[in-house]
Enzyme design. Sequence first.
Site, short mmCIF file in Angstrom:
data_model
loop_
_atom_site.label_atom_id
_atom_site.label_comp_id
_atom_site.label_asym_id
_atom_site.label_seq_id
_atom_site.Cartn_x
_atom_site.Cartn_y
_atom_site.Cartn_z
N SER A 67 0.80 -1.22 0.00
CA SER A 67 0.00 0.00 0.00
C SER A 67 0.84 1.28 0.00
O SER A 67 1.56 1.55 -0.94
CB SER A 67 -0.94 -0.06 1.21
N ASP A 284 -2.04 1.27 -3.45
CA ASP A 284 -2.82 0.14 -3.96
C ASP A 284 -4.28 0.55 -4.22
O ASP A 284 -5.14 -0.30 -4.42
CB ASP A 284 -2.74 -1.08 -3.04
N ASP A 286 -6.73 1.80 -2.46
CA ASP A 286 -7.88 1.60 -1.58
C ASP A 286 -8.14 2.83 -0.71
O ASP A 286 -9.00 2.81 0.16
CB ASP A 286 -7.77 0.31 -0.74
N ALA A 388 -9.82 8.57 8.54
CA ALA A 388 -9.50 9.94 8.13
C ALA A 388 -8.59 9.92 6.90
O ALA A 388 -8.63 10.82 6.05
CB ALA A 388 -8.82 10.67 9.28
N ASN A 389 -7.80 8.85 6.77
CA ASN A 389 -6.85 8.78 5.65
C ASN A 389 -7.51 8.44 4.32
O ASN A 389 -6.83 8.31 3.30
CB ASN A 389 -5.73 7.78 5.97
N ARG A 518 -0.11 5.32 19.52
CA ARG A 518 -0.32 3.88 19.34
C ARG A 518 0.76 3.33 18.41
O ARG A 518 1.30 4.08 17.59
CB ARG A 518 -1.73 3.58 18.79
N PRO A 519 1.06 2.03 18.58
CA PRO A 519 2.07 1.46 17.68
C PRO A 519 1.44 1.24 16.32
O PRO A 519 0.31 0.75 16.23
CB PRO A 519 2.42 0.12 18.35
N SER A 520 2.15 1.60 15.25
CA SER A 520 1.62 1.33 13.91
C SER A 520 1.59 -0.17 13.68
O SER A 520 2.43 -0.91 14.19
CB SER A 520 2.54 1.99 12.88
N GLY A 521 0.62 -0.62 12.91
CA GLY A 521 0.57 -2.02 12.52
C GLY A 521 1.10 -2.24 11.11
O GLY A 521 1.04 -3.35 10.59
C1 GN1 Z 1 -3.06 6.49 11.17
C2 GN1 Z 1 -3.25 5.73 9.92
O1 GN1 Z 1 -3.51 6.33 8.87
N1 GN1 Z 1 -3.13 4.38 10.01
C3 GN1 Z 1 -3.32 3.52 8.84
C4 GN1 Z 1 -2.20 2.51 8.74
O2 GN1 Z 1 -2.22 1.69 9.85
P1 GN1 Z 1 -1.20 1.79 11.06
O3 GN1 Z 1 -1.52 0.57 11.92
O4 GN1 Z 1 -1.50 3.07 11.74
O5 GN1 Z 1 0.17 1.80 10.44
O6 GN1 Z 1 -2.41 1.71 7.56
C5 GN1 Z 1 -3.61 0.94 7.60
C6 GN1 Z 1 -3.67 0.13 6.32
O7 GN1 Z 1 -3.76 0.92 5.20
C7 GN1 Z 1 -4.82 1.86 7.76
O8 GN1 Z 1 -5.97 1.08 7.88
C8 GN1 Z 1 -4.63 2.76 8.97
O9 GN1 Z 1 -5.67 3.68 9.07
MG MG Z 2 -3.79 1.09 0.72
#
Ligand code: GN1
Ligand code: MG
Length: 558
Positions: A67, A284, A286, A388-389, A518-521
């Site tokens: 992505s 990607d 989405d 929001a993104n 929060r930790p990013s995933g």
């Molecule tokens: C703050 C932010 O924009 N986080 C995004 C990002 O996740 P994180 O877990 O925050 O890295 O990527 C995800 C997948 O695209 C999306 O679902 C999510 O909203």
């Molecule tokens: Mg994407």
Amino acid sequence: MKENQQSLLLQSIPRFPPPKGVKLSYGTAGFRADASLLESTMFRVGILAALRSLKTGSVIGLMITASHNQVSDNGVKVADPSGGMLTQNWEPFADDIANAPDPHSLLQLIIEFAKKEEIGFEGRQPAEVLLGRDTRPSGEALLDAAKQGITSVVGAIATDMGVVTTPQLHWMVRARNRGMETSESSYFHQLSSSFRCLMDLKPEERKNNGDDDKLVVDGADGVGGEKLQQFKKTLTGLCIEVRNQGDGMLNEGVGADYVQKEKVAPRGFGPADVGLRCASLDGDADRLVYFSVTSNENNQIELVDGDKILSLFALFIKEQLSILNEGEGEKENGSYQAHLGVVQTAYANGASTDYLKEMGLEVVLTLTGVKYLHEKAAEFDIGIYFEANGHGTILFSEAFLSWLEATHKTLLSTSEGSAKQKAASRLLAVSQLINQAVGDALSGVLLVEVILQYMGWSVHRWNELYHDLPSRQLKVKVVDRSAVVTTNAETVAVRPIGIQEAINAEIAKYPRGRCFIRPSGTEDVVRVYAEATTQDAADALASSVARLVDQCLGSGTA
Ligand SMILES: CC(=O)N[C@H]1[C@@H](OP(=O)(O)O)O[C@H](CO)[C@@H](O)[C@@H]1O
Ligand SMILES: [Mg+2]
């Protein structure tokens, strides 16, 4: 598990040894890492997808993409039979097999899981997995590894759909399991015919608008730009120019994630574009955000984010529902009081949540990640979810759609051309246009465009629906991001101990201050989000909390 199956797995598993010293996690949206680390993960997720197909007796999707991440990363996510995300119950198995250190332990995990899930390997229809990938150069080799994983399950079929957007693959899985055609052309046909239908249902006085009103789209130098360039040729009534179609570096200073987080125009946009209506897709396709370049300097923009797209969709749907229910006493005449709800995350701008509530809508907050939002939205007759993104869609329940179809048929025979009949037609067309499997920037862009034309609104008028509270997002690179543990829809950090109290002390310094970590995933960072009444205050709050995180856990801001 039969011996022939075990020996097939044992032959293939050693070909894909896992990288040493790396712990992988299914995360917010599948596995993501530097592409060089992912061959064994792809192979193993291939096995998982084939098992999921056997378990459900349906076709499963496997999408290779990272992505919005940098081009050297890649990733993989699995689509369930409905076209939605892999059931969360299977995520622990995904984590276990991705991290199994040797062939024997991997085989053991698969045997035990297949037994627990009562997956039969024979006597049923063979497993089938549809594969897609984005434009990343690492995609081809990783696709091959995934195919080998799939075909190491006896009889399983791997069907390569080629380079596609993530939502296209999800759409294809859903279509296939409903007995429909799965080709890209059928996807485009569904989008363009429902778009045409909505265009034809615009109020008479707006029928001739739009043709010379250009939309400029940033394709993030990824698959979405390519597809839109191809697709736009089949659309009438809409003038689209696509930039960043794939010649430049993917996601580098371009794309929805960059535009939304940095709040500046992407590469390829400049002073000549001031005032134009622009949109940006992610790597990607989405995610979708809109923007308009506001100044000749510093690439400043007016950002129209996912929260505003959600608000626009909610307004339109609400209006159609009220036309449809006009003059109908509750429960009389078969009227259906559709339960309309919206779903957001903690990253939603506070002003958007207030606005939606003032509209009388039920607003639910979930954890970050489409899998959570989608699940919640599916509980409504019409559930609209957006991050929001810019990742989101509108879900229609089967029960509501059956009612709507029946009502539409009756209205066509009794009062064709009436306001009610048109409202029913519009809602049906929206349910065809907007992807029911997952957020889709291509279908999203068409729906936004047709609603703007229906309302007779410019991008500025739309942006005036409410005023965003100034916000700032930062990333902090830390040694171990899993040291941050959160609760209350991710708005409170319970670990490291004491950090939340320190964050609260910072928040207290700013009127209407709101901040969480929060930790990013998806990336190896801790995210900081801050909101306040002025941009300077939001920036200062985010920076001070980022410093706290860095002092507590880290090694410099990313
Ligand atoms: C703050 C932010 O924009 N986080 C995004 C990002 O996740 P994180 O877990 O925050 O890295 O990527 C995800 C997948 O695209 C999306 O679902 C999510 O909203
Ligand atoms: Mg994407």
